[in-house]
Design an enzyme around this catalytic site. Structure first.
Site, PDB file in Angstrom:
ATOM      1  N   GLN A 140       0.884  -1.086   0.091  1.00  0.00           N
ATOM      2  CA  GLN A 140      -0.081  -0.014  -0.076  1.00  0.00           C
ATOM      3  C   GLN A 140       0.941   1.231  -0.113  1.00  0.00           C
ATOM      4  O   GLN A 140       1.078   1.920   0.979  1.00  0.00           O
ATOM      5  CB  GLN A 140      -0.859   0.175   1.260  1.00  0.00           C
ATOM      6  CG  GLN A 140      -1.827   0.835   1.335  1.00  0.00           C
ATOM      7  CD  GLN A 140      -3.195   0.810   0.408  1.00  0.00           C
ATOM      8  OE1 GLN A 140      -3.620  -0.267   0.336  1.00  0.00           O
ATOM      9  NE2 GLN A 140      -3.766   1.657  -0.179  1.00  0.00           N
ATOM     10  N   PHE A 141       1.380   1.637  -1.117  1.00  0.00           N
ATOM     11  CA  PHE A 141       2.209   2.740  -1.256  1.00  0.00           C
ATOM     12  C   PHE A 141       1.481   4.144  -0.650  1.00  0.00           C
ATOM     13  O   PHE A 141       2.097   5.014  -0.447  1.00  0.00           O
ATOM     14  CB  PHE A 141       2.599   3.157  -2.534  1.00  0.00           C
ATOM     15  CG  PHE A 141       1.770   3.554  -3.666  1.00  0.00           C
ATOM     16  CD1 PHE A 141       1.736   5.029  -3.663  1.00  0.00           C
ATOM     17  CD2 PHE A 141       0.973   2.714  -4.498  1.00  0.00           C
ATOM     18  CE1 PHE A 141       0.878   5.358  -4.940  1.00  0.00           C
ATOM     19  CE2 PHE A 141       0.008   3.052  -5.163  1.00  0.00           C
ATOM     20  CZ  PHE A 141       0.050   4.569  -5.493  1.00  0.00           C
ATOM     21  N   THR A 142       0.319   4.101  -0.883  1.00  0.00           N
ATOM     22  CA  THR A 142      -0.525   5.414  -0.271  1.00  0.00           C
ATOM     23  C   THR A 142      -0.428   5.578   1.116  1.00  0.00           C
ATOM     24  O   THR A 142      -1.006   6.661   1.354  1.00  0.00           O
ATOM     25  CB  THR A 142      -1.899   5.124  -0.803  1.00  0.00           C
ATOM     26  OG1 THR A 142      -2.615   4.045  -0.004  1.00  0.00           O
ATOM     27  CG2 THR A 142      -2.086   5.023  -2.169  1.00  0.00           C
TER      28      THR A 142
END
Length: 165
Positions: free
Chosen positions: A82-84
């Site tokens: 989950q890069f966000t």
């Protein structure tokens, strides 16, 4: 590294693979874990955070107190990249993701995190790094925690400075 951990009675992740086939992984009781890596993260942060998550006492004992860990209850883990988690929305209305690690760095760290949980004997399932995924969680409690190795590094710097002064 940063993670968002949710105690779940069940969770799943679905996506379409490169060949266009529908894929799905699911778990029963355990933790759904969103994992993001920052540019300064390495193997030590992935290992440390995985160990922390495996031993978090977020499951209730017979008295209803949070005294049991994922390892204690024999739970499962669903790990989804989950890069966000590194989004910066301080300016404007469109978040910047410049604070996230590049995919070639983040992919092995997210996998190392999952592998570390599995090495501890926790049945671990993962999504597909970089794929558009649908995550379903049956959050139990609800119990949701956000953890970051960034905070640990800040705390270590503060402790070092206070000891030196």
């Amino acid at each position: 590294m940063r993670v968002v951990v949710q105690r779940v009675s069940g969770a799943s992740v679905s996506w379409e693979d490169d060949a266009g086939l529908a894929r799905r992984e699911e778990i029963g009781q355990g933790l759904a874990i969103l994992v993001g890596a920052g540019p300064g993260d390495g193997a030590a942060q992935a290992d440390r955070l995985a160990d922390k998550v495996a031993q978090l006492r977020v499951f209730s004992d017979a008295d209803g107190r949070f005294n049991l860990s994922l390892e204690d209850v024999g739970g499962e883990a669903l790990v989804v990249s989950q890069f966000t988690l590194y989004a910066d929305a301080t300016r404007g209305r469109r978040p910047s993701f410049a604070g996230a690690a590049a995919p070639e760095c983040a992919r092995p760290l997210c996998q190392r995190f999952a592998d570390r949980l599995a090495a501890r004997g926790i049945p671990t399932r993962t999504g597909s790094f970089g794929a558009r995924m649908a995550v379903h969680v049956d959050n139990e409690g609800p119990v949701t925690l956000a953890l970051s190795t960034d905070q640990w590094e800040d705390a270590n710097r503060w402790l070092s400075a206070s000891r030196a002064g």
